[in-house]
Write a protein that holds these residues in place. Structure first.
Motif, PDB file in Angstrom:
ATOM      1  N   THR A  69       0.886  -1.155   0.000  1.00 36.76           N
ATOM      2  CA  THR A  69       0.000   0.000   0.000  1.00 36.76           C
ATOM      3  C   THR A  69       0.933   1.216   0.000  1.00 36.76           C
ATOM      4  O   THR A  69       2.161   1.042   0.047  1.00 36.76           O
ATOM      5  N   PRO A  70       0.404   2.425  -0.022  1.00 33.63           N
ATOM      6  CA  PRO A  70       1.314   3.573  -0.048  1.00 33.63           C
ATOM      7  C   PRO A  70       2.344   3.605   1.087  1.00 33.63           C
ATOM      8  O   PRO A  70       3.470   4.047   0.886  1.00 33.63           O
ATOM      9  N   ARG A  71       1.984   3.084   2.283  1.00 30.84           N
ATOM     10  CA  ARG A  71       2.909   3.174   3.417  1.00 30.84           C
ATOM     11  C   ARG A  71       3.284   1.843   4.041  1.00 30.84           C
ATOM     12  O   ARG A  71       4.058   1.813   4.997  1.00 30.84           O
ATOM     13  N   LEU A  72       2.751   0.740   3.516  1.00 28.98           N
ATOM     14  CA  LEU A  72       2.880  -0.535   4.216  1.00 28.98           C
ATOM     15  C   LEU A  72       3.227  -1.692   3.292  1.00 28.98           C
ATOM     16  O   LEU A  72       2.938  -1.663   2.096  1.00 28.98           O
ATOM     17  N   LEU A  73       3.802  -2.712   3.898  1.00 25.09           N
ATOM     18  CA  LEU A  73       4.022  -4.001   3.255  1.00 25.09           C
ATOM     19  C   LEU A  73       3.081  -4.993   3.931  1.00 25.09           C
ATOM     20  O   LEU A  73       3.077  -5.106   5.158  1.00 25.09           O
TER      21      LEU A  73
ATOM     22  N   GLN B  84      -7.259   1.582   8.389  1.00 19.38           N
ATOM     23  CA  GLN B  84      -8.111   2.006   7.279  1.00 19.38           C
ATOM     24  C   GLN B  84      -7.405   1.834   5.939  1.00 19.38           C
ATOM     25  O   GLN B  84      -8.013   1.402   4.960  1.00 19.38           O
ATOM     26  N   GLU B  85      -6.117   2.128   5.891  1.00 25.37           N
ATOM     27  CA  GLU B  85      -5.343   1.937   4.656  1.00 25.37           C
ATOM     28  C   GLU B  85      -5.349   0.463   4.232  1.00 25.37           C
ATOM     29  O   GLU B  85      -5.559   0.142   3.059  1.00 25.37           O
TER      30      GLU B  85
ATOM     31  N   THR C  20     -10.332  -4.278   0.580  1.00 28.10           N
ATOM     32  CA  THR C  20     -11.664  -4.140  -0.020  1.00 28.10           C
ATOM     33  C   THR C  20     -11.557  -4.077  -1.536  1.00 28.10           C
ATOM     34  O   THR C  20     -12.236  -4.817  -2.254  1.00 28.10           O
ATOM     35  N   ASP C  21     -10.681  -3.221  -2.030  1.00 25.36           N
ATOM     36  CA  ASP C  21     -10.492  -3.086  -3.468  1.00 25.36           C
ATOM     37  C   ASP C  21      -9.981  -4.397  -4.077  1.00 25.36           C
ATOM     38  O   ASP C  21     -10.511  -4.875  -5.084  1.00 25.36           O
TER      39      ASP C  21
ATOM     40  N   ARG D 278     -17.386   2.280   7.946  1.00 20.92           N
ATOM     41  CA  ARG D 278     -18.230   3.434   7.596  1.00 20.92           C
ATOM     42  C   ARG D 278     -17.490   4.366   6.639  1.00 20.92           C
ATOM     43  O   ARG D 278     -18.064   4.852   5.662  1.00 20.92           O
ATOM     44  N   ALA D 279     -16.217   4.613   6.918  1.00 24.86           N
ATOM     45  CA  ALA D 279     -15.420   5.504   6.069  1.00 24.86           C
ATOM     46  C   ALA D 279     -15.188   4.911   4.684  1.00 24.86           C
ATOM     47  O   ALA D 279     -14.969   5.657   3.722  1.00 24.86           O
TER      48      ALA D 279
END
Length: 186
Positions: free
Chosen positions: A13-17, A118-119, A125-126, A153-154
């Motif tokens: 993800t943008p900040r994570l493995l 959330q990230e 989800t995607d 929710r977000a």
């Protein structure tokens, strides 16, 4: 439908493995759970006692095997450089016949409040809906866990249910708790 045979074991993800579990991750898992024990034990049945290195190795060995079989797609959440374990997430309660899954997550206490859960949930989800072809994704949480409930929710999940007296409290089996069920469907 069955689990894809060539399921990747690493994602970014943008900040994570995000990486499937390995037994050699035991020390990092023990450390992350220990430093988060007070917070995790309130919500997670498995976190009532601090894990020993042997328990963590056994847990991760089982998780690695389940991932390889497509039975439970647990992912460890690491810093982008792969040096620090930040938490865990993944697709659980899989039913490849529908196909559907539940996204679960926890973030180690020193890393909470930074949007990592959330990230990860947004990525899963995607990926789950658009790549794995899940027709239903769920996120469930204790109704008292407002921080956890904010995430679905977000991300545009719909609250399907409030299951009253659905389970016992993780940290007090003498108390009943309610469960919120959120979903995204295709």
């Amino acid at each position: 439908m069955t689990a894809p045979a060539d399921l990747p074991t690493e994602f970014r993800t943008p900040r994570l493995l995000l990486r499937s579990p390995r037994p050699e991750d035991a020390a990092a898992q023990v450390r992350a759970i220990a430093e988060s024990h007070a917070e995790l034990r309130r919500w997670m049945v498995w976190a009532q006692e601090v894990q020993t290195p042997q328990q963590a190795t056994e847990n991760l060995t089982r998780a690695q095997a389940a991932y390889a079989k497509g039975e439970n797609l647990r992912l460890l959440v690491w810093s982008a450089d792969g040096r620090e374990l930040i938490g865990s997430s993944g697709f659980h309660a899989l039913d490849w016949r529908v196909p559907k899954a539940e996204i679960g997550y926890w973030i180690a206490t020193p890393h909470t409040g930074q949007g990592y859960a959330q990230e990860v949930a947004a990525f899963l989800t995607d990926y789950g809906l658009n790549t794995l072809g899940f027709r239903r994704l769920e996120i469930r949480c204790d109704a008292r866990n407002e921080r956890s409930a904010r995430i679905p929710r977000a991300l545009g999940y719909v609250q399907d249910a409030l299951l009253r007296n659905d389970d016992v409290a993780a940290d007090d089996p003498g108390q009943l708790r309610d469960t919120l069920v959120f979903s995204r469907v295709q």
